[in-house]
Enzyme design. Structure first.
Site, PDB file in Angstrom:
ATOM      1  N   GLY A 272       0.773  -1.231   0.000  1.00  0.00           N
ATOM      2  CA  GLY A 272       0.000   0.000   0.000  1.00  0.00           C
ATOM      3  C   GLY A 272       0.808   1.286   0.000  1.00  0.00           C
ATOM      4  O   GLY A 272       0.332   2.318   0.459  1.00  0.00           O
TER       5      GLY A 272
ATOM      6  N   ASN B  87       1.566   3.014  -2.629  1.00  0.00           N
ATOM      7  CA  ASN B  87       0.870   3.942  -3.531  1.00  0.00           C
ATOM      8  C   ASN B  87      -0.384   4.510  -2.860  1.00  0.00           C
ATOM      9  O   ASN B  87      -0.692   5.694  -3.022  1.00  0.00           O
ATOM     10  CB  ASN B  87       0.519   3.252  -4.851  1.00  0.00           C
ATOM     11  CG  ASN B  87       1.701   3.209  -5.794  1.00  0.00           C
ATOM     12  OD1 ASN B  87       2.080   4.221  -6.377  1.00  0.00           O
ATOM     13  ND2 ASN B  87       2.320   2.044  -5.925  1.00  0.00           N
TER      14      ASN B  87
ATOM     15  N   ARG C 235     -15.630 -18.012  -8.749  1.00  0.00           N
ATOM     16  CA  ARG C 235     -15.183 -16.700  -9.235  1.00  0.00           C
ATOM     17  C   ARG C 235     -16.352 -15.756  -9.474  1.00  0.00           C
ATOM     18  O   ARG C 235     -16.261 -14.555  -9.234  1.00  0.00           O
ATOM     19  CB  ARG C 235     -14.377 -16.908 -10.535  1.00  0.00           C
ATOM     20  CG  ARG C 235     -13.455 -15.778 -10.870  1.00  0.00           C
ATOM     21  CD  ARG C 235     -12.314 -15.697  -9.869  1.00  0.00           C
ATOM     22  NE  ARG C 235     -11.549 -14.489 -10.056  1.00  0.00           N
ATOM     23  CZ  ARG C 235     -10.499 -14.137  -9.328  1.00  0.00           C
ATOM     24  NH1 ARG C 235     -10.067 -14.929  -8.352  1.00  0.00           N
ATOM     25  NH2 ARG C 235      -9.880 -13.009  -9.554  1.00  0.00           N
TER      26      ARG C 235
ATOM     27  N   HIS D 119       1.052   0.901 -13.278  1.00  0.00           N
ATOM     28  CA  HIS D 119       1.842  -0.275 -13.670  1.00  0.00           C
ATOM     29  C   HIS D 119       3.330   0.106 -13.622  1.00  0.00           C
ATOM     30  O   HIS D 119       3.712   1.164 -14.124  1.00  0.00           O
ATOM     31  CB  HIS D 119       1.458  -0.735 -15.082  1.00  0.00           C
ATOM     32  CG  HIS D 119       2.202  -1.969 -15.485  1.00  0.00           C
ATOM     33  ND1 HIS D 119       1.855  -3.221 -15.028  1.00  0.00           N
ATOM     34  CD2 HIS D 119       3.307  -2.134 -16.255  1.00  0.00           C
ATOM     35  CE1 HIS D 119       2.712  -4.106 -15.498  1.00  0.00           C
ATOM     36  NE2 HIS D 119       3.600  -3.478 -16.244  1.00  0.00           N
TER      37      HIS D 119
ATOM     38  N   ASP E 246      -3.507  -4.205 -19.156  1.00  0.00           N
ATOM     39  CA  ASP E 246      -2.568  -3.080 -19.341  1.00  0.00           C
ATOM     40  C   ASP E 246      -2.648  -2.467 -20.746  1.00  0.00           C
ATOM     41  O   ASP E 246      -1.648  -1.973 -21.276  1.00  0.00           O
ATOM     42  CB  ASP E 246      -1.116  -3.522 -19.050  1.00  0.00           C
ATOM     43  CG  ASP E 246      -0.940  -4.086 -17.651  1.00  0.00           C
ATOM     44  OD1 ASP E 246      -1.657  -3.630 -16.742  1.00  0.00           O
ATOM     45  OD2 ASP E 246      -0.081  -4.965 -17.467  1.00  0.00           O
TER      46      ASP E 246
END
Ligand code: GAR
Length: 211
Positions: free
Chosen positions: A12, A14, A66, A110, A151
């Site tokens: 964490g 960021n 999921r 990223h 991405d």
């Protein structure tokens, strides 16, 4: 006021840069509505609690499949009513329903200069291992909008970082965080909060500050 929900999986740092930016005013007109982690042991959850921010864990382990997890994740996000979702080291593939519902309202950090060292299998330390194995002399970080690819969404901001002789993946990871990630993620949020970021024909346009 831009309401942001921050999704995390690990340390964490960021998230901390965002908390500090909101507090210190370098990310104006922004409030952190909530933090969501897929990992109950993530130190990021502790950072959120210390900052007095609502933090929840939605772990795939708590759901039978999921699909149920995806529904729970979407419900947890919806409960925070975000204007913007910030993936700050969130290592879960987002459900398509969430991406479609929040189109152009999800951003990700990223740790490379996309399109290098990105896509499936490139996350965390693996990105820096790959950069060193290839022998690149410059790497960096990218903030981009999230689309249904990995991405592949429109790029908002990038910052380059020099690779040094003797770098290990850990040293490079730390320098990319310090010199790029913790700067461009808060800056991107501030630009979005100022209404200066739009997506046109799959590309990000940043409008000049009003004079
Ligand atoms: C960061 O380096 C971030 O760029 C990366 O995970 C780390 C999380 O660190 N994200 C990815 O690799 C996404 N593909 P943090 O929890 O200390 O912010």
């Amino acid at each position: 006021m831009l309401r942001i929900t921050v999704c995390v999986s690990g340390g964490g740092t960021n998230l901390q840069a965002i908390i500090d930016g909101v507090r210190q005013g370098s990310i104006p007109n922004t409030e952190i509505a909530g933090v969501i982690s897929n990992n109950g042991n993530a130190y990021a959850l502790e950072r959120a609690r210390q900052a007095g921010i609502d933090a929840v864990c939605v772990s795939p382990r708590s759901y039978e499949d999921r699909e149920r997890f995806n529904e729970a994740l979407l419900a947890a996000v919806d409960r925070t009513s975000p204007d913007l979702i910030v993936l700050a080291g969130f290592l879960v593939v987002l459900p398509s329903a969430l991406i479609r519902k929040y189109e152009n309202r999800i951003i990700n950090i990223h740790p490379s200069l996309i399109p290098s060292f990105c896509g499936t299998g490139y996350y965390g330390l693996k990105v820096h291992e790959a950069a060193l194995a290839r022998g690149v002399k410059v790497t960096g970080a990218t903030v981009h909008f999230v689309d249904e690819g990995t991405d592949t969404g429109p790029i908002i901001m990038q910052r380059a970082v020099a690779v040094r002789q003797g770098d290990t993946p850990e040293l490079l990871q730390r320098r990319v965080m310090e010199e790029a990630e913790w700067i461009i993620l808060p800056e991107s949020i501030a630009l979005i909060a100022a209404g200066r970021v739009s997506v046109e024909d799959g590309q990000v346009k940043i409008t000049d500050r009003e004079r």
